[in-house]
Scaffold this motif. Sequence first.
Motif, PDB file in Angstrom:
ATOM      1  N   ILE A   1      -8.116  -9.398  10.663  1.00 38.16           N
ATOM      2  CA  ILE A   1      -7.758  -7.896  10.272  1.00 38.16           C
ATOM      3  C   ILE A   1      -6.398  -8.140  10.192  1.00 38.16           C
ATOM      4  CG2 ILE A   1      -7.814  -5.813  10.996  1.00 38.16           C
ATOM      5  CD1 ILE A   1     -10.346  -6.801   9.898  1.00 38.16           C
ATOM      6  N   ASN A   2      -5.702  -7.509   9.355  1.00 39.91           N
ATOM      7  CA  ASN A   2      -4.436  -7.085   8.975  1.00 39.91           C
ATOM      8  C   ASN A   2      -4.227  -5.442   8.745  1.00 39.91           C
ATOM      9  OD1 ASN A   2      -1.630  -7.866   6.498  1.00 39.91           O
ATOM     10  ND2 ASN A   2      -1.553  -7.112   8.244  1.00 39.91           N
ATOM     11  N   THR A   3      -3.465  -4.936  10.606  1.00 36.37           N
ATOM     12  CA  THR A   3      -3.821  -3.496  10.482  1.00 36.37           C
ATOM     13  C   THR A   3      -2.202  -3.096  10.262  1.00 36.37           C
ATOM     14  OG1 THR A   3      -4.607  -3.589  12.125  1.00 36.37           O
ATOM     15  CG2 THR A   3      -3.268  -1.935  12.070  1.00 36.37           C
ATOM     16  N   MET A   4      -1.392  -2.172   8.924  1.00 34.55           N
ATOM     17  CA  MET A   4      -0.807  -1.567   8.238  1.00 34.55           C
ATOM     18  C   MET A   4      -1.000  -0.087   9.263  1.00 34.55           C
ATOM     19  SD  MET A   4       0.683  -0.892   4.897  1.00 34.55           S
ATOM     20  CE  MET A   4      -0.702   0.141   4.711  1.00 34.55           C
ATOM     21  N   ARG A   5       0.320   0.547   9.552  1.00 27.97           N
ATOM     22  CA  ARG A   5       0.369   1.468  10.362  1.00 27.97           C
ATOM     23  C   ARG A   5       1.791   2.446   9.384  1.00 27.97           C
ATOM     24  NH1 ARG A   5      -2.802   1.396  14.440  1.00 27.97           N
ATOM     25  NH2 ARG A   5      -2.914  -0.265  15.526  1.00 27.97           N
ATOM     26  N   ARG A   6       1.837   3.303   8.738  1.00 26.90           N
ATOM     27  CA  ARG A   6       2.295   3.972   8.020  1.00 26.90           C
ATOM     28  C   ARG A   6       2.425   5.480   8.024  1.00 26.90           C
ATOM     29  NH1 ARG A   6       0.159   2.693   1.988  1.00 26.90           N
ATOM     30  NH2 ARG A   6      -1.265   4.349   2.856  1.00 26.90           N
ATOM     31  N   HIS A   7       4.409   5.739   8.387  1.00 26.71           N
ATOM     32  CA  HIS A   7       4.079   6.948   8.556  1.00 26.71           C
ATOM     33  C   HIS A   7       4.811   7.974   7.612  1.00 26.71           C
ATOM     34  CE1 HIS A   7       5.775  10.552  10.614  1.00 26.71           C
ATOM     35  NE2 HIS A   7       6.752  10.478  10.005  1.00 26.71           N
TER      36      HIS A   7
ATOM     37  N   ALA B   1       9.347  11.188  -0.295  1.00 28.38           N
ATOM     38  CA  ALA B   1       8.921  10.929   1.009  1.00 28.38           C
ATOM     39  C   ALA B   1       9.853   9.855   1.591  1.00 28.38           C
ATOM     40  CB  ALA B   1       7.404  10.948   1.058  1.00 28.38           C
ATOM     41  N   THR B   2      10.748   9.319   2.778  1.00 27.99           N
ATOM     42  CA  THR B   2      10.492   8.618   3.176  1.00 27.99           C
ATOM     43  C   THR B   2       9.653   8.018   4.307  1.00 27.99           C
ATOM     44  OG1 THR B   2      12.053   9.378   4.269  1.00 27.99           O
ATOM     45  CG2 THR B   2      12.010   7.009   5.077  1.00 27.99           C
ATOM     46  N   VAL B   3       9.179   6.637   3.442  1.00 27.20           N
ATOM     47  CA  VAL B   3       8.204   6.393   4.689  1.00 27.20           C
ATOM     48  C   VAL B   3       8.170   4.618   5.479  1.00 27.20           C
ATOM     49  CG1 VAL B   3       5.587   4.559   4.016  1.00 27.20           C
ATOM     50  CG2 VAL B   3       6.377   5.980   2.802  1.00 27.20           C
ATOM     51  N   THR B   4       7.547   4.688   6.705  1.00 29.74           N
ATOM     52  CA  THR B   4       8.298   3.378   7.524  1.00 29.74           C
ATOM     53  C   THR B   4       6.917   2.662   7.466  1.00 29.74           C
ATOM     54  OG1 THR B   4       9.549   4.613   8.557  1.00 29.74           O
ATOM     55  CG2 THR B   4       8.933   3.432   9.934  1.00 29.74           C
ATOM     56  N   ILE B   5       6.914   1.412   7.718  1.00 26.76           N
ATOM     57  CA  ILE B   5       5.475   0.396   7.570  1.00 26.76           C
ATOM     58  C   ILE B   5       5.903  -0.161   8.757  1.00 26.76           C
ATOM     59  CG2 ILE B   5       3.923  -0.904   6.238  1.00 26.76           C
ATOM     60  CD1 ILE B   5       4.805   0.124   3.887  1.00 26.76           C
ATOM     61  N   ALA B   6       4.495  -0.419   9.472  1.00 27.44           N
ATOM     62  CA  ALA B   6       4.421  -1.700  10.483  1.00 27.44           C
ATOM     63  C   ALA B   6       3.492  -2.473  10.006  1.00 27.44           C
ATOM     64  CB  ALA B   6       4.783  -1.641  12.234  1.00 27.44           C
ATOM     65  N   TYR B   7       3.086  -4.014  10.546  1.00 26.83           N
ATOM     66  CA  TYR B   7       2.285  -4.351  10.576  1.00 26.83           C
ATOM     67  C   TYR B   7       1.896  -5.245  11.743  1.00 26.83           C
ATOM     68  CZ  TYR B   7       3.005  -3.890   5.186  1.00 26.83           C
ATOM     69  OH  TYR B   7       2.625  -3.701   3.848  1.00 26.83           O
ATOM     70  N   GLU B   8       0.491  -5.508  11.720  1.00 22.87           N
ATOM     71  CA  GLU B   8       0.031  -6.312  12.732  1.00 22.87           C
ATOM     72  C   GLU B   8      -1.020  -7.091  12.540  1.00 22.87           C
ATOM     73  OE1 GLU B   8      -1.764  -4.152  15.469  1.00 22.87           O
ATOM     74  OE2 GLU B   8      -0.076  -2.408  15.745  1.00 22.87           O
ATOM     75  N   TRP B   9      -1.260  -8.055  13.087  1.00 22.83           N
ATOM     76  CA  TRP B   9      -1.956  -9.302  12.822  1.00 22.83           C
ATOM     77  C   TRP B   9      -3.378  -9.711  13.968  1.00 22.83           C
ATOM     78  CZ3 TRP B   9      -5.594 -11.582   9.347  1.00 22.83           C
ATOM     79  CH2 TRP B   9      -5.852 -12.438   9.083  1.00 22.83           C
ATOM     80  N   ASP B  10      -4.388 -10.122  13.701  1.00 22.96           N
ATOM     81  CA  ASP B  10      -5.086 -10.335  14.671  1.00 22.96           C
ATOM     82  C   ASP B  10      -5.868 -11.746  14.269  1.00 22.96           C
ATOM     83  OD1 ASP B  10      -7.251 -10.845  16.366  1.00 22.96           O
ATOM     84  OD2 ASP B  10      -7.637  -8.782  16.626  1.00 22.96           O
TER      85      ASP B  10
END
Length: 249
Positions: free
Chosen positions: A184-190, A170-179
Amino acid sequence: MNSLDIAEAERLEASNLFYREPALYDSVQADSDSASVCRALIDQHFPAARTLLDFGCGTGRDLELLAQRFDCVGVDLQPRLADYVRRTHPELDVRVGDMRTVRLGHTADVLTCLGNSLSYAHGNREVQAAFETFAAHAHRDTLLVLCSPVAPIESPSPQQARVETRLGTATVTIAYEWDLRTQINTMRRHWAFDSGEEANDTIRRRIVGPRELELYATHAGFDVLAITDESGGDALIGPGAYTVARYEN
């Protein structure tokens, strides 16, 4: 579990492909050394320990290794993960329960909470409740070994990697957000599998810093012995850390 615990388990499962596919979780995390680091810390601080409770045992990967040395019980919020452990490691004793509320009715020499388990307690009261659970299963000199994120992962742009899994490459694309306000550290993974299948994750983790960990532990009756990274050094250089504490009450 009560209805709130069930709803929380379902929410976590829906948010993370690993929780829906435990075998995938095991294959991707096969090189984790959490159990070996944990054992080294126990050998250093409580070499006579014989019994162990693991809160947030997941697929049982770490619990299996720890059970080679200790008389172990594992607890996890998600029934699907507990069922997976029972199928793949029938020799392990695994219970379903929420680390914020579960009471097993006995104590252990060592309490562990590895991976990112504590980070799913998002609110201050929830984190406090988890430490109260640790205290409820501790006797004097019980050792707590806690692995948790202590700093956010931030990235100015999405990261991409190729991953070999039991479901295929798989190709995994990961983006992070920090509040910062909520910590809260949010990880969005496709996930884009070569088979054409796709999946998305949105994983939210609470970052509890080292000083906060000391405070929660102290209020629960634990004396913090060390907060260290995997190398055992005093300087924390990565986003995760191991907290080692001894119950004094």
